[in-house]
Design a protein around this motif. Structure first.
Motif, PDB file in Angstrom:
ATOM      1  N   ALA A 197       0.848  -1.191   0.000  1.00  0.00           N
ATOM      2  CA  ALA A 197       0.000   0.000   0.000  1.00  0.00           C
ATOM      3  C   ALA A 197       0.886   1.243   0.000  1.00  0.00           C
ATOM      4  CB  ALA A 197      -0.905   0.020   1.233  1.00  0.00           C
ATOM      5  N   VAL A 198       0.251   2.376  -0.174  1.00  0.00           N
ATOM      6  CA  VAL A 198       0.917   3.655   0.080  1.00  0.00           C
ATOM      7  C   VAL A 198       0.683   3.987   1.550  1.00  0.00           C
ATOM      8  CG1 VAL A 198       0.971   6.116  -0.423  1.00  0.00           C
ATOM      9  CG2 VAL A 198       0.647   4.464  -2.287  1.00  0.00           C
ATOM     10  N   TYR A 199       1.748   4.199   2.269  1.00  0.00           N
ATOM     11  CA  TYR A 199       1.670   4.482   3.698  1.00  0.00           C
ATOM     12  C   TYR A 199       1.824   5.989   3.911  1.00  0.00           C
ATOM     13  CZ  TYR A 199       1.825  -0.423   4.904  1.00  0.00           C
ATOM     14  OH  TYR A 199       1.508  -1.765   5.043  1.00  0.00           O
ATOM     15  N   CYS A 200       0.864   6.556   4.620  1.00  0.00           N
ATOM     16  CA  CYS A 200       0.853   7.997   4.872  1.00  0.00           C
ATOM     17  C   CYS A 200       0.968   8.282   6.360  1.00  0.00           C
ATOM     18  CB  CYS A 200      -0.443   8.629   4.368  1.00  0.00           C
ATOM     19  SG  CYS A 200      -0.581   8.703   2.587  1.00  0.00           S
TER      20      CYS A 200
ATOM     21  N   ARG B  57      -5.490  16.159  11.101  1.00  0.00           N
ATOM     22  CA  ARG B  57      -5.629  17.355  10.287  1.00  0.00           C
ATOM     23  C   ARG B  57      -4.580  17.444   9.195  1.00  0.00           C
ATOM     24  NH1 ARG B  57      -5.739  22.640  13.860  1.00  0.00           N
ATOM     25  NH2 ARG B  57      -7.348  21.354  14.817  1.00  0.00           N
ATOM     26  N   TYR B  58      -3.420  16.866   9.441  1.00  0.00           N
ATOM     27  CA  TYR B  58      -2.299  17.044   8.523  1.00  0.00           C
ATOM     28  C   TYR B  58      -1.846  15.690   7.983  1.00  0.00           C
ATOM     29  CZ  TYR B  58      -2.331  21.302  11.289  1.00  0.00           C
ATOM     30  OH  TYR B  58      -2.730  22.447  11.935  1.00  0.00           O
ATOM     31  N   TRP B  59      -1.468  15.699   6.720  1.00  0.00           N
ATOM     32  CA  TRP B  59      -1.102  14.446   6.052  1.00  0.00           C
ATOM     33  C   TRP B  59       0.156  14.609   5.220  1.00  0.00           C
ATOM     34  CZ3 TRP B  59      -3.867   9.980   6.827  1.00  0.00           C
ATOM     35  CH2 TRP B  59      -5.070  10.124   7.509  1.00  0.00           C
ATOM     36  N   GLY B  60       0.967  13.561   5.191  1.00  0.00           N
ATOM     37  CA  GLY B  60       2.116  13.536   4.314  1.00  0.00           C
ATOM     38  C   GLY B  60       1.713  13.054   2.932  1.00  0.00           C
ATOM     39  N   GLN B  61       2.680  13.054   2.042  1.00  0.00           N
ATOM     40  CA  GLN B  61       2.427  12.650   0.655  1.00  0.00           C
ATOM     41  C   GLN B  61       2.328  11.138   0.505  1.00  0.00           C
ATOM     42  OE1 GLN B  61       1.879  14.651  -2.129  1.00  0.00           O
ATOM     43  NE2 GLN B  61       1.641  16.202  -0.541  1.00  0.00           N
ATOM     44  N   GLY B  62       2.960  10.421   1.409  1.00  0.00           N
ATOM     45  CA  GLY B  62       2.905   8.966   1.356  1.00  0.00           C
ATOM     46  C   GLY B  62       4.155   8.355   0.768  1.00  0.00           C
ATOM     47  N   THR B  63       4.386   7.111   1.137  1.00  0.00           N
ATOM     48  CA  THR B  63       5.518   6.359   0.609  1.00  0.00           C
ATOM     49  C   THR B  63       5.040   4.946   0.271  1.00  0.00           C
ATOM     50  OG1 THR B  63       7.814   5.679   1.027  1.00  0.00           O
ATOM     51  CG2 THR B  63       6.323   5.661   2.922  1.00  0.00           C
ATOM     52  N   GLN B  64       5.478   4.444  -0.862  1.00  0.00           N
ATOM     53  CA  GLN B  64       4.999   3.149  -1.341  1.00  0.00           C
ATOM     54  C   GLN B  64       5.739   2.003  -0.662  1.00  0.00           C
ATOM     55  OE1 GLN B  64       2.532   2.371  -3.808  1.00  0.00           O
ATOM     56  NE2 GLN B  64       2.889   0.278  -3.084  1.00  0.00           N
ATOM     57  N   VAL B  65       4.966   1.028  -0.219  1.00  0.00           N
ATOM     58  CA  VAL B  65       5.524  -0.226   0.304  1.00  0.00           C
ATOM     59  C   VAL B  65       4.945  -1.352  -0.548  1.00  0.00           C
ATOM     60  CG1 VAL B  65       5.586  -1.826   2.237  1.00  0.00           C
ATOM     61  CG2 VAL B  65       5.827   0.632   2.649  1.00  0.00           C
ATOM     62  N   THR B  66       5.818  -2.112  -1.145  1.00  0.00           N
ATOM     63  CA  THR B  66       5.394  -3.232  -1.989  1.00  0.00           C
ATOM     64  C   THR B  66       6.010  -4.506  -1.459  1.00  0.00           C
ATOM     65  OG1 THR B  66       5.282  -1.781  -3.924  1.00  0.00           O
ATOM     66  CG2 THR B  66       5.325  -4.154  -4.320  1.00  0.00           C
ATOM     67  N   VAL B  67       5.163  -5.478  -1.167  1.00  0.00           N
ATOM     68  CA  VAL B  67       5.607  -6.763  -0.636  1.00  0.00           C
ATOM     69  C   VAL B  67       5.230  -7.841  -1.634  1.00  0.00           C
ATOM     70  CG1 VAL B  67       5.572  -8.346   1.308  1.00  0.00           C
ATOM     71  CG2 VAL B  67       5.194  -5.900   1.688  1.00  0.00           C
ATOM     72  N   SER B  68       6.215  -8.560  -2.087  1.00  0.00           N
ATOM     73  CA  SER B  68       5.955  -9.602  -3.082  1.00  0.00           C
ATOM     74  C   SER B  68       6.397 -10.958  -2.555  1.00  0.00           C
ATOM     75  CB  SER B  68       6.688  -9.283  -4.385  1.00  0.00           C
ATOM     76  OG  SER B  68       8.074  -9.170  -4.152  1.00  0.00           O
ATOM     77  N   TRP B  69       5.829 -11.996  -3.195  1.00  0.00           N
ATOM     78  CA  TRP B  69       6.207 -13.358  -2.767  1.00  0.00           C
ATOM     79  C   TRP B  69       7.604 -13.667  -3.236  1.00  0.00           C
ATOM     80  CZ3 TRP B  69       3.515 -15.597   0.775  1.00  0.00           C
ATOM     81  CH2 TRP B  69       2.153 -15.294   0.926  1.00  0.00           C
TER      82      TRP B  69
END
Length: 125
Positions: free
Chosen positions: A92-95, A113-125
């Motif tokens: 997912a994108v983690y914010c 109230r405040y949010w970051g842009q997010g960072t992608q986490v990808t988990v594969s087999w």
């Protein structure tokens, strides 16, 4: 002006570990709470973990309890999310979020109230 900047995302294999960081500027760290939320493609944003900075009490979603750990460093205005035994469903994108959630909203997007842009986490087999 509050700014939240996440870092630490990436692509890993199932069972691996990953750590995320979020640096907050312009936010009164000790007065509020910080949270991590995630959003997978086609799904709604969901609560992952949160911490009340004044007490360091942490709260977790059932899906990550025992695998993820959230912590904070008041001196650095930084929170961390250590993720262990990652699963494909953690992809997912983690914010990062900051705010002053009242009782009952600590696990809700409405509590922040405040949010970051997010960072992608990808988990594969």
């Amino acid at each position: 002006q509050v700014q939240l900047v996440e870092s630490g995302g990436g692509s890993v294999q199932a069972g691996d570990s990953l750590s995320l960081s979020c640096v907050a500027s312009g936010f009164t760290f000790n007065a509020g709470a910080m949270g991590w939320f995630r959003q997978a493609p086609g799904k709604e944003r969901e609560f992952v973990a949160s911490i009340r900075m004044s007490s360091s009490n942490t709260y977790y979603a059932d899906s990550v309890k025992g695998r993820f750990a959230m912590s904070g460093n008041n001196a650095k205005n930084t929170v961390y999310l250590n993720m262990n035994n990652l699963k494909s469903e953690d992809t997912a994108v983690y914010c990062c979020a900051a705010g002053y959630p009242i009782l009952g909203t600590l696990r809700s997007t409405s509590g922040y109230r405040y949010w970051g842009q997010g960072t992608q986490v990808t988990v594969s087999w």
